[in-house]
Write an enzyme that holds these catalytic residues in place. Sequence first.
Site, PDB file in Angstrom:
ATOM      1  N   THR A 373      -7.661   4.280   5.369  1.00 30.19           N
ATOM      2  CA  THR A 373      -7.220   3.389   6.137  1.00 30.19           C
ATOM      3  C   THR A 373      -7.636   3.603   7.498  1.00 30.19           C
ATOM      4  O   THR A 373      -8.427   4.805   7.487  1.00 30.19           O
ATOM      5  CB  THR A 373      -5.492   3.455   6.001  1.00 30.19           C
ATOM      6  OG1 THR A 373      -5.294   2.939   4.827  1.00 30.19           O
ATOM      7  CG2 THR A 373      -5.064   2.630   7.221  1.00 30.19           C
ATOM      8  N   SER A 445       3.128   1.791   4.500  1.00 32.03           N
ATOM      9  CA  SER A 445       3.427   2.957   5.282  1.00 32.03           C
ATOM     10  C   SER A 445       2.825   3.067   6.600  1.00 32.03           C
ATOM     11  O   SER A 445       3.075   3.859   7.474  1.00 32.03           O
ATOM     12  CB  SER A 445       2.914   4.218   4.368  1.00 32.03           C
ATOM     13  OG  SER A 445       3.732   4.198   3.324  1.00 32.03           O
TER      14      SER A 445
HETATM   15  O1  DON Z   1      -0.401   0.243   3.573  1.00 30.37           O
HETATM   16  C1  DON Z   1      -0.252   1.347   3.054  1.00 30.37           C
HETATM   17  O2  DON Z   1       0.589   2.164   3.363  1.00 30.37           O
HETATM   18  C2  DON Z   1      -1.368   1.721   2.350  1.00 30.37           C
HETATM   19  N1  DON Z   1      -2.265   0.680   1.946  1.00 30.37           N
HETATM   20  C3  DON Z   1      -2.333   2.650   3.469  1.00 30.37           C
HETATM   21  C4  DON Z   1      -3.445   3.292   2.502  1.00 30.37           C
HETATM   22  C5  DON Z   1      -4.014   4.311   3.291  1.00 30.37           C
HETATM   23  O3  DON Z   1      -3.436   4.785   4.298  1.00 30.37           O
HETATM   24  C6  DON Z   1      -5.390   4.832   2.735  1.00 30.37           C
HETATM   25  N2  DON Z   1      -5.576   6.219   3.159  1.00 30.37           N
HETATM   26  N3  DON Z   1      -5.226   7.255   2.645  1.00 30.37           N
END
Ligand code: DON
Length: 561
Positions: A373, A445
Amino acid sequence: MRSLIFLLTILSFGATAQQTGPERYTITKRLEAGKYAVVSAHPLASKAGAEVMKAGGNAFDAAIATQLALAVVYPEAGNLGGGGFLVATLPNGKKIAINYREKAPGKAHRDMYLDSSGQPIVSKSLEGHLAAGVPGTVAGLIATLPYAKLPLARLVVPAIRLAEQGYIITAAEARGLNRARASFLKLNTRPVAFVKDTDWKEGDTLVQKDLARTLKLIAEKGAAGFYEGETAQKVVEEMRRGGGIISAEDLKAYHAEILQPLQFKFRGYDVITMPLPSSGGIGLRQMLGMVENQPMEDWGFHNPKSVQLMIEAERRAYADRAQFLGDPHFVKVPVDTLIDKNYLARRMADFTPGLASLSARVPAGQIRESDQTTHLSVVDAAGNAVAVTTTLNGGYGCDVVVGGAGFLLNNEMDDFSVKPGAPNMYGLVGNEANAIAPGKRMLSSMTPTIVLKDKKPLLVTGTPGGATIITSLFQTLVNALVFNLDADQTVNAPKFHHQWLPDVVYIEKGFPDPVKYSLERMGYKFTSRESIGRTELIKITGKNKLEAVADNRGDDSAAGE
Ligand code: DON
């Protein structure tokens, strides 16, 4: 004034931004600026943000240009086919949050990832066309535009240039693309720019012509250039070829939401953060609220007493997350109670210093190591502060590029609770509140956050990291506001993470062994992880004094003046 404390030149090619050919760039880990600063996961994306601020844009212009550039130069997480959240404060005191989280397609249903015996088919919500939610990013950028100063067509310029002329990939990017190669080949219905005959290596140029065309349509037509017409048509055709369910109606109906941020006090500071469908703001408020009245600064940073208290706050906040949180348009969430001071005090009533609490016993989830992310922080000379976290969920999302349109689709459907109690890719569990329904947004998150001191921005921050996002933010704020660590240590000090289930403490490389041993004697179990989060921080230390820190854990980089 600008002084580079740590400047690492990784590549030095002859071409400049004006010439045809890939751009040269440097990674700047720490930057002091007097007017504006932007910090993101990629130097060329930070540079795009700085470029539009130099051209008269503000922090919102920069946030848009940086996200568009990330969609080109950071394909594992930057995106047009994903979603995100923006939190901002304006110099007139106004505060906004923009929700452009993906939505479940109209044909989605509660049990769509279960087999005939009711068990989750894990790969189905993670890989391929069926894993994708309706993308929100372009709608989010358009919803940001009224706060910006320059026309959209100007903000798309750096991204188009990077897509057309290409950019030089780093060693980490080459590794990422090579790792995903087999999956790209398996899941795509058309040739993709991310696959070539031989393996990628550091210094190669990645050109994305289809993506450049999609960006030009957005520049010309705004949201309609993506959610309608040629691009929408390509998405629908891609779905038909690959067995996905996103329809033309889903795309046309997608809208971002402007919300009031979640705001709360922590030791006299105002914390401005993301409300539902992020679990991050509520979780952050809960964790900070559970430790607020304890004299952690007397115990010390990375002292077993402070770490234990914080672990127990984390455990309790994640237990509540699993039980109560989901899209508020679909489920009733007792937000006021969850963030109430007395409730939080009661939550900690069974906390015993020196002794580990026990999470309920359920099968542990598989935690996949990934940081895919991405977060960016921007501050401008007028005093606007913008924090954006955006994602495809896993690295390169569902690994499907929309044929002819050149952008990757997300695998955000895995952030729903596909079955009550079944862990997702981050080992997070949930229940009915986060069950799949058509048009519903999956719980997130992501926690873009701004801290105000005396009503003015002090910290602008956020991070990727799946389940670890909220604990990373918690520790970033405690590091800065309680332990008074400098900006660099605030970001780079080793972190720890507890998410209720599985009942273990994840610790990052470099976490001090003596603290671990003390906590083991209290009953805690540990698992090591290579890294936790990739935090971008801008600290406003005085009038015209910005300190931008890009996390050492990746190619993250700051730009500004
Ligand atoms: O929105 C969320 O919480 C997750 N899809 C975030 C994904 C993320 O941070 C990937 N990295 N580890």
